[in-house]
Design an enzyme around this catalytic site. Structure first.
Site, PDB file in Angstrom:
ATOM      1  N   TRP A  22       0.817  -1.207   0.000  1.00  0.00           N
ATOM      2  CA  TRP A  22       0.000   0.000   0.000  1.00  0.00           C
ATOM      3  C   TRP A  22       0.862   1.272   0.000  1.00  0.00           C
ATOM      4  O   TRP A  22       0.355   2.362  -0.194  1.00  0.00           O
ATOM      5  CB  TRP A  22      -0.956   0.014   1.187  1.00  0.00           C
ATOM      6  CG  TRP A  22      -0.316  -0.339   2.496  1.00  0.00           C
ATOM      7  CD1 TRP A  22       0.255   0.502   3.397  1.00  0.00           C
ATOM      8  CD2 TRP A  22      -0.191  -1.655   3.043  1.00  0.00           C
ATOM      9  NE1 TRP A  22       0.735  -0.202   4.475  1.00  0.00           N
ATOM     10  CE2 TRP A  22       0.472  -1.525   4.285  1.00  0.00           C
ATOM     11  CE3 TRP A  22      -0.585  -2.926   2.615  1.00  0.00           C
ATOM     12  CZ2 TRP A  22       0.760  -2.633   5.100  1.00  0.00           C
ATOM     13  CZ3 TRP A  22      -0.299  -4.023   3.416  1.00  0.00           C
ATOM     14  CH2 TRP A  22       0.359  -3.868   4.647  1.00  0.00           C
ATOM     15  N   GLU A  35      -5.255  -0.905   6.746  1.00  0.00           N
ATOM     16  CA  GLU A  35      -5.445  -0.556   8.157  1.00  0.00           C
ATOM     17  C   GLU A  35      -6.525  -1.420   8.811  1.00  0.00           C
ATOM     18  O   GLU A  35      -6.382  -1.829   9.961  1.00  0.00           O
ATOM     19  CB  GLU A  35      -5.809   0.928   8.287  1.00  0.00           C
ATOM     20  CG  GLU A  35      -4.667   1.881   7.973  1.00  0.00           C
ATOM     21  CD  GLU A  35      -3.484   1.714   8.918  1.00  0.00           C
ATOM     22  OE1 GLU A  35      -3.691   1.242  10.050  1.00  0.00           O
ATOM     23  OE2 GLU A  35      -2.359   2.043   8.517  1.00  0.00           O
ATOM     24  N   TYR A 118      -8.427   5.973  15.304  1.00  0.00           N
ATOM     25  CA  TYR A 118      -7.123   5.553  14.795  1.00  0.00           C
ATOM     26  C   TYR A 118      -7.152   5.355  13.280  1.00  0.00           C
ATOM     27  O   TYR A 118      -6.304   5.874  12.552  1.00  0.00           O
ATOM     28  CB  TYR A 118      -6.657   4.261  15.474  1.00  0.00           C
ATOM     29  CG  TYR A 118      -5.556   3.608  14.677  1.00  0.00           C
ATOM     30  CD1 TYR A 118      -4.273   4.127  14.702  1.00  0.00           C
ATOM     31  CD2 TYR A 118      -5.825   2.535  13.822  1.00  0.00           C
ATOM     32  CE1 TYR A 118      -3.266   3.588  13.917  1.00  0.00           C
ATOM     33  CE2 TYR A 118      -4.821   1.983  13.035  1.00  0.00           C
ATOM     34  CZ  TYR A 118      -3.544   2.514  13.087  1.00  0.00           C
ATOM     35  OH  TYR A 118      -2.561   1.988  12.299  1.00  0.00           O
ATOM     36  N   ASP A 136      -1.370   4.083  17.552  1.00  0.00           N
ATOM     37  CA  ASP A 136      -1.746   2.682  17.696  1.00  0.00           C
ATOM     38  C   ASP A 136      -0.925   2.090  18.832  1.00  0.00           C
ATOM     39  O   ASP A 136      -0.241   2.815  19.562  1.00  0.00           O
ATOM     40  CB  ASP A 136      -1.540   1.918  16.385  1.00  0.00           C
ATOM     41  CG  ASP A 136      -0.081   1.833  15.973  1.00  0.00           C
ATOM     42  OD1 ASP A 136       0.790   2.448  16.635  1.00  0.00           O
ATOM     43  OD2 ASP A 136       0.213   1.133  14.974  1.00  0.00           O
TER      44      ASP A 136
END
Length: 365
Positions: A22, A35, A118, A136
């Site tokens: 990504w 994610e 997040y 995170d």
């Protein structure tokens, strides 16, 4: 000190950043998928699933157009299936309300199903380059050590302090690189156990290292005990086909398929539980014709032991009266691969495919 931390971390990231798929384009769709997948998933496993997912669903439109069963089947094995269902819902909402585009606005992103603070921050900063800090578990651990925080890292007060520190450290205009640098540092160097402090670009600024408290940071929350759950299930066969049912949409493994079964009641044997569960869930009267295996899997703080049997119908009625499922099928062994199953039942099928494939044809012969 802040400028030193920024400079050293960004320089380290330029030299060592991981080659992740990504990161090739920073396409918002790719970042979003990565994610969601990496929640509760190790990086190597997440990358493999990411490649498989993008091959099947190359863009948001493909996700929105897919059926729920296609989504769940492609997600099979990653667990926490609410992530997949929310992703599917969000894709359709983006198609219908936003013209198939993923917005970059932090607050708009949080309005999407399954996108919390997040994930919204990760998409906004990494895909869109917005100056939003990302916190995170990796980032929280780094900051707890860097500033030698003495509070449990998951407490409300410590969480607020970590978020404030992350915001203060963020260099304007460099959020994409800085946030990823922190994530990589936590994944590769400042690991939960045996951190590699000798190769850490922030070692000289780390208060926990200077004070000898690295092993004690972050301060954990009190550990919850693992809860044992015993369950039983059985493969029911009839004329070369086996019975499966689809769990209710709002269930813990909603919309996945399974062989009927459930938890053992007090004083009940696994065999007795199978007979009772089939009667309660489907109306079928069955008898056990053999034990297959026992599989174990873990879900959050639960250890689930699943006793697996083969059974046959008592009588000739093959029409189920569903009480705990939304749909059911009689399918051939070859068709089972078309359906998504929760972890315990998937492990059962994997065991049968390798060790006892004849049971998938006729479990009771």
């Amino acid at each position: 000190m802040i400028e030193t931390i920024r400079r050293r971390l960004l320089a380290w990231f330029r030299r060592t950043q991981r080659d992740l798929p990504w990161r090739q384009t920073y396409d918002p769709y790719h970042v979003w998928i990565s994610e969601i997948m990496l929640q509760q998933t190790q990086m190597e496993r997440g990358v493999a699933y990411f490649h498989r997912w993008i091959s099947r669903f190359p863009d948001l439109a493909a996700v929105a157009a897919a059926s729920e069963q296609e989504i769940l089947k492609c997600w099979e094995g990653l667990g926490y299936y609410a992530r997949a269902r929310n992703l599917h819902r969000a894709a359709r909402l983006l198609r219908d309300r936003y013209g198939g585009q993923i917005p970059c606005d932090y607050r708009t992103l949080q309005s999407l199903p399954g996108v919390g603070p997040y994930t919204a921050a990760a998409i906004a900063s990494i895909a869109c380059g917005q100056d939003v800090p990302v916190v995170d578990a990796n980032v929280a651990r780094i900051l707890a050590r860097l500033y030698d925080l003495e509070e449990p890292v998951k407490s409300a007060g410590c969480r607020q302090r970590i978020e404030a520190l992350a915001a203060a450290l963020l260099p304007p205009g460099k959020a994409r690189a800085f946030n990823q640098a922190l994530m990589d540092l936590g994944g590769l160097v400042c690991t939960p156990k045996n951190p590699d402090c000798h190769h850490c670009p922030l070692a000289e600024a780390c208060l926990a290292r200077l004070r000898g408290t690295v092993a004690d940071r972050p301060v954990p929350a009190r550990r919850r005990e693992t809860v044992l759950i015993e369950m039983a299930t059985a493969i029911l066969s009839n004329e070369g086909r086996v019975f499966i049912q689809q769990r209710l949409a709002d269930d813990i493994w909603g919309s996945l398929w399974e062989f009927p079964g459930g938890r053992l009641e007090d004083g009940e044997t696994p065999e007795e539980a199978v007979i009772r569960e089939y009667r309660e869930e489907t109306g079928f009267e069955v008898e056990i014709c053999g034990r297959i295996t026992t599989v174990t899997h873990f879900y959050t703080r639960y250890k689930v032991v699943l006793h697996c049997f083969a059974c046959r119908l008592v009588g000739s009625d093959t029409v189920a009266r569903l009480e705990a499922a939304r749909d059911c099928r009689w399918v051939s062994a070859g068709q089972l691969s078309e359906y998504g199953f929760p972890a315990g039942h998937r492990k059962l099928l994997e065991y049968l495919a390798v060790a006892r494939p004849e049971f998938l044809v006729d479990p009771c012969r």
